[in-house]
Design a protein around this motif. Structure first.
Motif, mmCIF file in Angstrom:
data_model
loop_
_atom_site.group_PDB
_atom_site.id
_atom_site.type_symbol
_atom_site.label_atom_id
_atom_site.label_comp_id
_atom_site.label_asym_id
_atom_site.label_seq_id
_atom_site.Cartn_x
_atom_site.Cartn_y
_atom_site.Cartn_z
ATOM 1 N N SER A 99 -5.495 -3.942 -3.359
ATOM 2 C CA SER A 99 -5.492 -5.404 -3.286
ATOM 3 C C SER A 99 -5.717 -6.045 -4.650
ATOM 4 C CB SER A 99 -6.586 -5.888 -2.320
ATOM 5 O OG SER A 99 -6.337 -5.407 -1.015
ATOM 6 N N SER A 100 -6.365 -5.318 -5.559
ATOM 7 C CA SER A 100 -6.634 -5.846 -6.889
ATOM 8 C C SER A 100 -5.476 -5.634 -7.858
ATOM 9 C CB SER A 100 -7.905 -5.207 -7.460
ATOM 10 O OG SER A 100 -9.028 -5.558 -6.678
ATOM 11 N N GLY A 101 -4.412 -5.011 -7.375
ATOM 12 C CA GLY A 101 -3.202 -4.909 -8.182
ATOM 13 C C GLY A 101 -3.032 -3.645 -8.995
ATOM 14 N N PHE A 102 -3.900 -2.664 -8.802
ATOM 15 C CA PHE A 102 -3.728 -1.411 -9.524
ATOM 16 C C PHE A 102 -2.553 -0.622 -8.951
ATOM 17 C CE2 PHE A 102 -8.192 -2.341 -10.377
ATOM 18 C CZ PHE A 102 -8.237 -2.119 -11.739
ATOM 19 N N GLN A 103 -1.875 0.109 -9.822
ATOM 20 C CA GLN A 103 -0.865 1.059 -9.377
ATOM 21 C C GLN A 103 -1.583 2.352 -9.004
ATOM 22 O OE1 GLN A 103 3.211 0.357 -11.602
ATOM 23 N NE2 GLN A 103 1.602 0.743 -13.110
ATOM 24 N N LEU A 104 -1.474 2.744 -7.752
ATOM 25 C CA LEU A 104 -2.152 3.936 -7.255
ATOM 26 C C LEU A 104 -1.131 5.044 -7.048
ATOM 27 C CD1 LEU A 104 -4.474 2.265 -4.582
ATOM 28 C CD2 LEU A 104 -4.849 2.531 -7.045
ATOM 29 N N CYS A 105 -1.433 6.222 -7.564
ATOM 30 C CA CYS A 105 -0.514 7.358 -7.481
ATOM 31 C C CYS A 105 -1.293 8.617 -7.124
ATOM 32 C CB CYS A 105 0.203 7.575 -8.805
ATOM 33 S SG CYS A 105 1.141 6.160 -9.400
ATOM 34 N N ILE A 106 -0.573 9.623 -6.666
ATOM 35 C CA ILE A 106 -1.185 10.916 -6.356
ATOM 36 C C ILE A 106 -0.462 12.017 -7.114
ATOM 37 C CG2 ILE A 106 -1.546 12.645 -4.553
ATOM 38 C CD1 ILE A 106 -2.181 10.436 -2.640
ATOM 39 N N ALA A 107 -1.238 12.901 -7.720
ATOM 40 C CA ALA A 107 -0.732 14.097 -8.397
ATOM 41 C C ALA A 107 -1.413 15.305 -7.771
ATOM 42 C CB ALA A 107 -1.024 14.029 -9.898
ATOM 43 N N SER A 108 -0.681 16.031 -6.943
ATOM 44 C CA SER A 108 -1.277 17.119 -6.169
ATOM 45 C C SER A 108 -0.452 18.389 -6.287
ATOM 46 C CB SER A 108 -1.372 16.707 -4.697
ATOM 47 O OG SER A 108 -1.799 17.784 -3.890
ATOM 48 N N SER A 109 -1.104 19.529 -6.136
ATOM 49 C CA SER A 109 -0.381 20.797 -6.055
ATOM 50 C C SER A 109 0.198 21.004 -4.660
ATOM 51 C CB SER A 109 -1.320 21.969 -6.388
ATOM 52 O OG SER A 109 -1.795 21.874 -7.707
ATOM 53 N N ARG A 110 -0.223 20.192 -3.724
ATOM 54 C CA ARG A 110 0.223 20.308 -2.335
ATOM 55 C C ARG A 110 1.690 19.897 -2.204
ATOM 56 N NH1 ARG A 110 -1.956 20.277 2.700
ATOM 57 N NH2 ARG A 110 -4.093 20.396 1.886
ATOM 58 N N ASN A 111 2.345 20.413 -1.176
ATOM 59 C CA ASN A 111 3.707 20.002 -0.836
ATOM 60 C C ASN A 111 3.760 18.515 -0.552
ATOM 61 O OD1 ASN A 111 5.687 19.431 1.561
ATOM 62 N ND2 ASN A 111 6.525 21.223 0.531
ATOM 63 N N ARG A 112 4.791 17.820 -1.050
ATOM 64 C CA ARG A 112 4.857 16.364 -0.913
ATOM 65 C C ARG A 112 4.958 15.919 0.555
ATOM 66 N NH1 ARG A 112 9.648 12.945 -2.765
ATOM 67 N NH2 ARG A 112 10.049 14.719 -4.106
#
Length: 221
Positions: A99-112
């Motif tokens: 809600s505060s406008g940050f770009q949130l991303c995920i970097a994981s070794s798991r299958n997408r």
């Protein structure tokens, strides 16, 4: 600070029992001694092939076969038995950051595909602008490829991003991409391992991320 890059296992979702049990079942199936829980937990965050190479002390081809058994024979069954819960304060904190406008991303070794399913079950899948798994890059953790690709996709400079994870592999990945890092102490990695990996910041509860982000940016929550 404009982009936040999260690990998933041990950072957002408590998958420790699911992963540990599946690793142990796979190794038992191939006739090798079953490693203890703590030894399995040490490998969470690594690509499966690397984890099995470490746990079985066998060559790459054997480890790759174990990874295939894990993915296709044991994990689909166990994924229906074990409910993966978000850690305390994850959902509310992610909502505030979004809600505060940050770009949130995920970097994981798991299958997408697995990532999307778990995030959907937690009802936060739509909060993440990009979700990358291990198969999306050539070199997986602790190499910086996942973070570098997310920086490119979000048009973010390395000094504008914070990498958040629970293991030394996450800290190494972030540092290799010249980003600041924040270790969470409640996941699969210990405080000592995060300190040794030179985490720039550490938090003991996910909601402690909010005051940290306030200090690193102009946002107020």
């Amino acid at each position: 600070m404009k982009t936040l890059i999260f690990d998933f296992d041990g950072t957002l979702g408590d998958t420790s029992q699911l992963i540990t049990t599946t690793l142990q079942q796979t190794i038992a199936h191939v006739g090798l001694p079953v490693p203890p829980d703590d030894q399995c937990r040490e490998t969470i965050g690594l690509p499966l092939e690397v984890a099995f190479r470490f746990l079985t002390n066998r060559e790459d081809k054997f480890a790759k076969n174990c990874a295939e058994l894990y993915r296709h024979q044991f994990f689909p069954v166990n994924a229906k038995k074990f409910v993966v819960h978000p850690y305390p304060h994850v959902v509310s904190t992610i909502n505030k950051l979004f809600s505060s406008g940050f770009q949130l991303c995920i970097a994981s070794s798991r299958n997408r595909d697995s990532l999307h399913q778990l995030l959907e079950e937690m009802k936060i899948d739509h909060k993440f602008q990009y979700t990358l798994g291990g198969s999306d890059v050539t070199h997986q953790k602790p190499a910086p490829d996942l973070v570098l690709e997310l920086l490119r996709l979000t048009d973010t400079a390395s000094e504008e991003a914070l990498v958040i994870g629970d293991t030394a592999y996450d800290m190494a990945m972030g540092h290799a991409a010249y980003c600041m890092t924040c270790g969470v102490t409640y996941g699969n990695g210990s405080r000592e391992s995060l300190e040794t990996a030179n985490a720039d910041y550490m938090i003991d509860s996910f909601d402690q991320l909010l005051p940290l982000i306030e200090r690193l940016s102009s946002n107020n929550f």
